[in-house]
Design an enzyme around this catalytic site. Structure first.
Site, short mmCIF file in Angstrom:
data_model
loop_
_atom_site.label_atom_id
_atom_site.label_comp_id
_atom_site.label_asym_id
_atom_site.label_seq_id
_atom_site.Cartn_x
_atom_site.Cartn_y
_atom_site.Cartn_z
N ASN A 1 58.53 91.97 60.33
CA ASN A 1 59.89 92.28 61.43
C ASN A 1 60.90 91.40 61.13
O ASN A 1 62.36 91.97 61.51
CB ASN A 1 59.10 92.04 62.81
CG ASN A 1 58.93 90.50 62.91
OD1 ASN A 1 58.24 90.02 62.18
ND2 ASN A 1 59.23 89.94 64.35
N GLY B 1 52.12 86.44 61.88
CA GLY B 1 51.81 87.68 62.18
C GLY B 1 50.86 87.98 63.21
O GLY B 1 50.88 87.45 64.30
N SER B 2 49.95 89.06 62.93
CA SER B 2 49.21 89.51 64.18
C SER B 2 48.22 88.59 64.58
O SER B 2 47.72 87.62 63.72
CB SER B 2 48.67 90.80 63.95
OG SER B 2 47.45 90.70 62.76
N GLU C 1 51.70 81.60 63.59
CA GLU C 1 52.60 82.07 64.75
C GLU C 1 52.11 83.53 64.75
O GLU C 1 52.40 84.32 63.92
CB GLU C 1 54.12 81.96 64.15
CG GLU C 1 54.51 80.75 63.81
CD GLU C 1 54.61 79.59 65.05
OE1 GLU C 1 54.70 80.16 66.11
OE2 GLU C 1 54.46 78.31 64.82
N CYS D 1 59.06 89.17 67.97
CA CYS D 1 57.94 88.64 68.51
C CYS D 1 58.33 88.13 69.89
O CYS D 1 57.73 88.00 70.80
CB CYS D 1 57.49 87.49 67.63
SG CYS D 1 58.46 86.61 67.13
N GLU E 1 56.64 75.17 64.34
CA GLU E 1 57.33 75.25 63.24
C GLU E 1 58.57 74.58 63.65
O GLU E 1 58.79 74.24 64.72
CB GLU E 1 57.63 76.63 62.68
CG GLU E 1 56.42 77.45 62.00
CD GLU E 1 56.62 78.68 61.60
OE1 GLU E 1 57.11 79.53 62.27
OE2 GLU E 1 55.87 79.04 60.39
#
Ligand code: NAD
Length: 478
Positions: free
Chosen positions: A149, A225-226, A247, A281, A459
């Protein structure tokens, strides 16, 4: 047809098995190139290269490592136009967005961590008869895995702190959008980055991501990611006690009180709902509006949404571009059908768009749905597209329950001029990030991440440098 390569030990190479995967242009629904479809053999070569590069890279002075990162940042900035073009070609997001957000942020990531490492210091703890000090050493070879994304933006957000801290990296971009990661490899060669310090492997998650995260020489995994893939990685990491930063998905609430700065809220809610086709996200996909302004909100928000042009990413007046891939486009449309089955009313959008001349591209109209209960699947599951639900609420307690009533906890927005209420809600919302009277306002020094099924670890700033180093306490008795 554009052919991109892996970047291993300083060289641009094909997959050893000779296989490739197709790269799609979402704006046209066509194939524009190919990437290596690598497997565990390429992962092995990359890890060997990273291991060999580690002793020299980790022994460089902080200034020397910092200079490489700043040089990469400068080169990204100097190639702004071509990188933005490539990002939009690959991802479908509007060109102006790649130019003002994605590529400048990728440069900032390298510049920020190139500077941050020069300011990174560790603690000392004095006792009456001794001194403790903490050493922070890099970990060795680390894996960085990123989604489609925000391709170069998130890829560099992981790689830059890992390198700054003295690790060597094997990185895997999303197989859906690997073009700018390949451009980064070219930039690293131009910057003279020593071979093996950064290695970039293209391919599918099961054939590249899994052998990479499973590899015994990989000391830490930074993944975005997912939630499902994150869960798999957490299990793999637990088995070998690897450090892990995850994340993952979100279902973020956007909470709007009647006392908000209304025009400012409307302007930002368009962005937070639909920016990059809702494929950020941090987008607020569940909008809760205090009842006294609910009807007014609908009256204003729907026409503003309808006035935003959905079109080809390269058209200057396009506000919303194409959806990244056909499977994702199908998934979003299926969620719109689900919302209707669950009793939702589509107030606007709810369908595909076929811009003239680009009829085969994957475009979806920004969609606003009302009338759904908080616990239905549409309000619980991550859609990750240009789809929001709107729901009225009466009290702060009620909306807090709605906000916290999903498995996710990435971010939230609160719109109110009442500072006490803003503080109360910020304290009690289950999320890693709460924005009050703003959205996606980022300071790279702040901790970034989620709670519950949205993430483990943080992060950003020194948090990232701490993740990519191992502390060791030394106690010296006087
Ligand atoms: P994904 O989980 O399908 O893929 C992410 C990356 O993991 C890709 O590079 C993929 O190839 C790789 N991968 C897949 N299977 C793997 C495996 N078994 N082992 C190792 N790697 C594997 O996610 P996606 O569809 O690319 O991205 C969308 C998701 O990312 C959404 O859920 C979104 O919310 C999330 N996201 C989260 C943040 C955040 O900061 N929390 C930011 C951006 C995106």
């Amino acid at each position: 047809m554009l052919e991109i390569s892996n970047y291993i030990n300083g060289e641009l190479v094909s997959a050893q098995n000779g296989e490739t995967l197709p790269l799609y242009n979402p704006a046209e629904g066509t194939v524009y190139g190919s990437a290596p479809s690598s497997d565990n053999k390429d992962v092995e070569s990359a890890i060997i290269a990273a291991q060999q590069a580690y002793p020299t890279w980790s022994a460089l002075s902080i200034d020397e490592r910092s200079r490489y990162l700043i040089k990469i940042a400068d080169l990204i900035e100097s190639k702004l136009d071509s990188l933005a073009h490539d990002e939009s070609l690959d991802n479908g997001k509007p060109l102006w967005l790649s130019k003002v957000v994605d590529i400048p942020r990728a440069a900032s990531n390298f510049r920020f961590f190139g500077n941050a490492i020069t300011q990174f210091a560790s603690e000392s703890h004095e006792m009456t008869d001794a001194i403790n000090y903490t050493l922070r050493h890099p970990l060795g070879v680390v894996a960085c895995i990123s989604p489609w994304n925000l391709p170069l933006y998130l890829f560099s957000w992981k790689i830059a702190p890992a390198l700054a801290a003295g690790n060597t990296v094997v990185a895997k971009p999303s197989e859906v959008t690997p073009l700018t990661a390949f451009r980064l490899a070219e930039i690293c060669i131009e910057a003279g980055l020593p071979p093996g310090v950064l290695n970039i492997i293209n391919g599918y998650g099961d054939k590249v991501g899994a052998p990479l995260t499973n590899h015994s020489k990989v000391k830490a995994i930074s993944f975005t990611g997912s939630t499902n893939v994150g869960r798999e990685i957490a299990q793999v990491a637990a088995r070998d006690f690897k450090k892990v930063s995850l994340e993952m998905g979100g279902k973020n609430p956007n909470i709007i009180f009647a006392d908000c700065n209304y025009p400012e809220m409307i302007r930002n809610t368009i962005r937070s709902s639909f920016a990059s086709q809702g494929q950020i996200c941090l987008c607020g996909s569940r909008i809760y509006i205090e009842r006294p302004i609910y009807e007014q909100f609908k009256k204003d928000f729907i026409p503003v949404t309808e006035n935003q042009k959905v079109g080809h990413p390269f058209d200057a007046d396009t506000k919303f571009g194409a959806i990244v891939s056909k499977p994702h486009y199908d998934k979003i449309l299926s969620y719109i059908e689900l919302a209707k089955e669950e009793g939702g009313t589509v107030l606007t959008g709810g369908h595909a768009v076929h811009p003239s001349g680009h009829e085969n591209g994957w475009y979806i109209a920004p969609t606003i749905i009302e009338g759904l209960p908080p616990n239905c699947r549409t309000n619980q599951e991550e859609i990750f597209g240009p789809v929001v639900t709107i729901t009225p609420f009466d009290t702060e307690e009620e909306v807090l329950q709605y906000a916290n009533g999903t498995a996710y906890g990435l971010s939230a927005s609160v719109w109110t001029e009442n500072i006490s209420r803003a503080q109360r809600l910020s304290k009690h919302i289950d999320a890693g990030i709460v924005w009050v009277n703003t959205w996606l306002h980022r300071d790279l020094r702040t901790p970034f991440g989620g709670v519950k099924n949205s993430g483990i670890g943080r992060e950003g700033g020194f948090e990232a440098l701490k993740f990519f180093t191992e502390p060791k306490n030394v106690c010296i008795k006087f």
